[in-house]
Design an enzyme around this catalytic site. Structure first.
Site, PDB file in Angstrom:
ATOM      1  N   GLY A 150      -5.272  -7.119   5.712  1.00  0.00           N
ATOM      2  CA  GLY A 150      -4.235  -6.517   6.442  1.00  0.00           C
ATOM      3  C   GLY A 150      -4.400  -6.906   7.893  1.00  0.00           C
ATOM      4  O   GLY A 150      -3.917  -7.770   8.458  1.00  0.00           O
ATOM      5  N   SER A 151      -5.388  -6.203   8.715  1.00  0.00           N
ATOM      6  CA  SER A 151      -5.678  -6.492  10.026  1.00  0.00           C
ATOM      7  C   SER A 151      -6.027  -7.776  10.442  1.00  0.00           C
ATOM      8  O   SER A 151      -5.723  -8.594  11.476  1.00  0.00           O
ATOM      9  CB  SER A 151      -6.467  -5.256  10.608  1.00  0.00           C
ATOM     10  OG  SER A 151      -7.567  -5.192   9.868  1.00  0.00           O
ATOM     11  N   PHE A 174      -6.341   4.034   5.320  1.00  0.00           N
ATOM     12  CA  PHE A 174      -6.222   3.335   6.492  1.00  0.00           C
ATOM     13  C   PHE A 174      -6.437   2.025   6.625  1.00  0.00           C
ATOM     14  O   PHE A 174      -7.632   1.435   5.896  1.00  0.00           O
ATOM     15  CB  PHE A 174      -7.017   4.140   7.550  1.00  0.00           C
ATOM     16  CG  PHE A 174      -6.675   5.780   7.992  1.00  0.00           C
ATOM     17  CD1 PHE A 174      -5.524   6.176   8.472  1.00  0.00           C
ATOM     18  CD2 PHE A 174      -7.405   6.400   6.957  1.00  0.00           C
ATOM     19  CE1 PHE A 174      -5.306   7.549   8.481  1.00  0.00           C
ATOM     20  CE2 PHE A 174      -6.981   7.920   6.811  1.00  0.00           C
ATOM     21  CZ  PHE A 174      -6.026   8.312   7.745  1.00  0.00           C
ATOM     22  N   GLY A 175      -5.806   1.169   7.583  1.00  0.00           N
ATOM     23  CA  GLY A 175      -6.189  -0.312   7.785  1.00  0.00           C
ATOM     24  C   GLY A 175      -7.084  -0.580   8.709  1.00  0.00           C
ATOM     25  O   GLY A 175      -7.509   0.516   9.410  1.00  0.00           O
ATOM     26  N   GLY A 176      -7.871  -1.429   9.161  1.00  0.00           N
ATOM     27  CA  GLY A 176      -8.634  -1.795  10.287  1.00  0.00           C
ATOM     28  C   GLY A 176     -10.091  -0.792  10.008  1.00  0.00           C
ATOM     29  O   GLY A 176     -10.702  -0.862  11.013  1.00  0.00           O
ATOM     30  N   HIS A 203      -0.513  -1.208  -4.746  1.00  0.00           N
ATOM     31  CA  HIS A 203      -1.387  -0.392  -4.839  1.00  0.00           C
ATOM     32  C   HIS A 203      -1.132   1.157  -4.475  1.00  0.00           C
ATOM     33  O   HIS A 203      -0.863   1.479  -3.366  1.00  0.00           O
ATOM     34  CB  HIS A 203      -2.393  -0.910  -3.732  1.00  0.00           C
ATOM     35  CG  HIS A 203      -3.735  -0.163  -3.643  1.00  0.00           C
ATOM     36  ND1 HIS A 203      -4.570  -0.375  -2.390  1.00  0.00           N
ATOM     37  CD2 HIS A 203      -4.252   0.711  -4.349  1.00  0.00           C
ATOM     38  CE1 HIS A 203      -5.534   0.449  -2.599  1.00  0.00           C
ATOM     39  NE2 HIS A 203      -5.519   1.070  -3.802  1.00  0.00           N
ATOM     40  N   ASP A 238       0.959  -1.180  -0.019  1.00  0.00           N
ATOM     41  CA  ASP A 238       0.130  -0.068   0.052  1.00  0.00           C
ATOM     42  C   ASP A 238       0.852   1.316  -0.008  1.00  0.00           C
ATOM     43  O   ASP A 238       1.442   1.624   0.903  1.00  0.00           O
ATOM     44  CB  ASP A 238      -0.852  -0.106   1.242  1.00  0.00           C
ATOM     45  CG  ASP A 238      -2.037  -0.756   0.894  1.00  0.00           C
ATOM     46  OD1 ASP A 238      -2.735  -0.984  -0.077  1.00  0.00           O
ATOM     47  OD2 ASP A 238      -2.342  -1.881   2.054  1.00  0.00           O
ATOM     48  N   ASP A 293     -10.274  -4.994  -1.515  1.00  0.00           N
ATOM     49  CA  ASP A 293      -9.511  -4.700  -0.549  1.00  0.00           C
ATOM     50  C   ASP A 293     -10.061  -3.579   0.444  1.00  0.00           C
ATOM     51  O   ASP A 293     -10.780  -2.656  -0.005  1.00  0.00           O
ATOM     52  CB  ASP A 293      -8.401  -3.651  -1.404  1.00  0.00           C
ATOM     53  CG  ASP A 293      -7.261  -3.060  -0.446  1.00  0.00           C
ATOM     54  OD1 ASP A 293      -7.390  -3.598   0.646  1.00  0.00           O
ATOM     55  OD2 ASP A 293      -6.561  -2.368  -1.040  1.00  0.00           O
ATOM     56  N   GLY A 294     -10.039  -4.104   1.657  1.00  0.00           N
ATOM     57  CA  GLY A 294     -10.579  -3.357   2.941  1.00  0.00           C
ATOM     58  C   GLY A 294     -11.716  -4.018   3.673  1.00  0.00           C
ATOM     59  O   GLY A 294     -12.838  -4.451   3.106  1.00  0.00           O
ATOM     60  N   GLY A 295     -11.238  -4.221   4.854  1.00  0.00           N
ATOM     61  CA  GLY A 295     -12.314  -4.847   5.741  1.00  0.00           C
ATOM     62  C   GLY A 295     -12.436  -6.426   5.685  1.00  0.00           C
ATOM     63  O   GLY A 295     -13.827  -6.915   5.979  1.00  0.00           O
TER      64      GLY A 295
HETATM   65  C1  DX5 Z   1      -6.493   0.671   2.644  1.00  0.00           C
HETATM   66  C2  DX5 Z   1      -5.627  -0.390   2.163  1.00  0.00           C
HETATM   67  C3  DX5 Z   1      -5.764  -1.615   2.220  1.00  0.00           C
HETATM   68  C4  DX5 Z   1      -5.693  -1.951   3.968  1.00  0.00           C
HETATM   69  C5  DX5 Z   1      -6.475  -3.115   4.080  1.00  0.00           C
HETATM   70  O1  DX5 Z   1      -6.283   1.963   2.311  1.00  0.00           O
HETATM   71  O2  DX5 Z   1      -5.664  -0.166   0.615  1.00  0.00           O
HETATM   72  O3  DX5 Z   1      -4.825  -2.546   1.812  1.00  0.00           O
HETATM   73  O4  DX5 Z   1      -4.309  -2.382   4.249  1.00  0.00           O
HETATM   74  O5  DX5 Z   1      -6.529  -3.225   5.477  1.00  0.00           O
HETATM   75  P1  DX5 Z   1      -7.683  -3.928   6.127  1.00  0.00           P
HETATM   76  O6  DX5 Z   1      -7.575  -5.414   5.706  1.00  0.00           O
HETATM   77  O7  DX5 Z   1      -7.298  -3.878   7.841  1.00  0.00           O
HETATM   78  O8  DX5 Z   1      -8.872  -3.542   6.097  1.00  0.00           O
HETATM   79 ZN    ZN Z   2      -4.500  -1.714  -0.534  1.00  0.00          ZN
END
Ligand code: DX5
Ligand code: ZN
Length: 227
Positions: free
Chosen positions: A197-198, A145-147, A68, A37, A175-177
């Site tokens: 990610g998380s 952001f992640g999470g 990304h 990322d 991608d995301g959540g």
């Molecule tokens: C968000 C990123 C994602 C992020 C996903 O902007 O593009 O790749 O790391 O994180 P999670 O899986 O925690 O939603």
């Molecule tokens: Zn991403």
């Protein structure tokens, strides 16, 4: 028989003070791709890393590097991402005034070309660049952001993109959540690859990363089996 889901851990959720070890750990724990990322503090509020760090990480693993780019002006550094060892380079449709040209450039550099769509961006933006595409990245959170929590309305968009792509050889990545609870709906709608990610970098060691990846893979398989 339907194919297995591709799982791409996002190193955004890893321990940045031990980045090399974290990548080794998810590689050994069953990751298919490594999701990178890149954030510029402009297209998204957050800042992460760029080509020099990707280049340094290239020696750690042979897994596919899935970059990304959450950046406002991706064109200026495309050659640097390719030289650093990115296999897929994904740009945001919202950041590219000349998306057709940018995607062609990525392929000319020898990489696979992807386009990412923010939650508000309609599925049909891919229609007139479809022959330039190897991957569509559907954001199921607002990037930066992640999470964050998965946005359920995106499931319909994934299905719409699946219809547009039809039989073409284009990966649908989400991608995301993504967790073991949300992966089923996106696989059902047509996702081929998921970023997490998380949900993966939880527990701080390789054994827990392995369990976390396996949980997502099992949930995806259950849906795939039924399709
Ligand atoms: C968000 C990123 C994602 C992020 C996903 O902007 O593009 O790749 O790391 O994180 P999670 O899986 O925690 O939603
Ligand atoms: Zn991403």
């Amino acid at each position: 028989m339907s194919k297995d889901i591709i799982i791409a851990p996002s190193i955004l959720a890893s321990d940045f003070s031990r980045l090399g070890d974290e990548i080794k750990a998810v590689d050994q724990a069953g990751a298919d791709w490594i999701h990178l990322d890149v954030m510029d503090g402009h297209f998204v509020p957050n800042l992460t890393f760029g080509p020099p760090i990707i280049k340094a990480l290239r020696n750690i693993t042979d897994k596919i590097f899935d970059a990304h780019l959450m950046v406002s002006n991706p064109d200026v550094l495309l050659a640097d991402y390719a030289a650093a060892g990115a296999n897929y380079i994904t740009v945001h449709a919202e950041a590219c005034a000349h998306l057709d040209r940018t995607l062609s450039h990525i392929r000319e550099l020898g990489c696979k070309a992807g386009v990412a769509l923010n939650p508000h961006t309609p599925a049909n933006v891919i229609e007139h660049v479809i022959d330039r595409l190897d991957l569509v990245l559907v954001m199921t959170v607002n990037p930066g952001f992640g999470g964050q929590a998965f946005i359920p309305a995106m499931v319909q968009k994934i299905a719409r993109i699946n219809d547009i792509i039809d039989a073409r050889d284009i990966v649908i990545e989400v991608d995301g959540g993504i967790t073991a609870d949300t992966v089923g709906a996106v696989v059902q709608a047509g996702a081929d690859a998921v970023v997490a990610g998380s949900a993966i970098f939880r527990g701080d060691n390789q054994a827990s990363y392995r369990d976390n990846i396996a949980r997502i893979r099992d949930a995806a398989r259950q849906v795939n089996r039924a399709l």
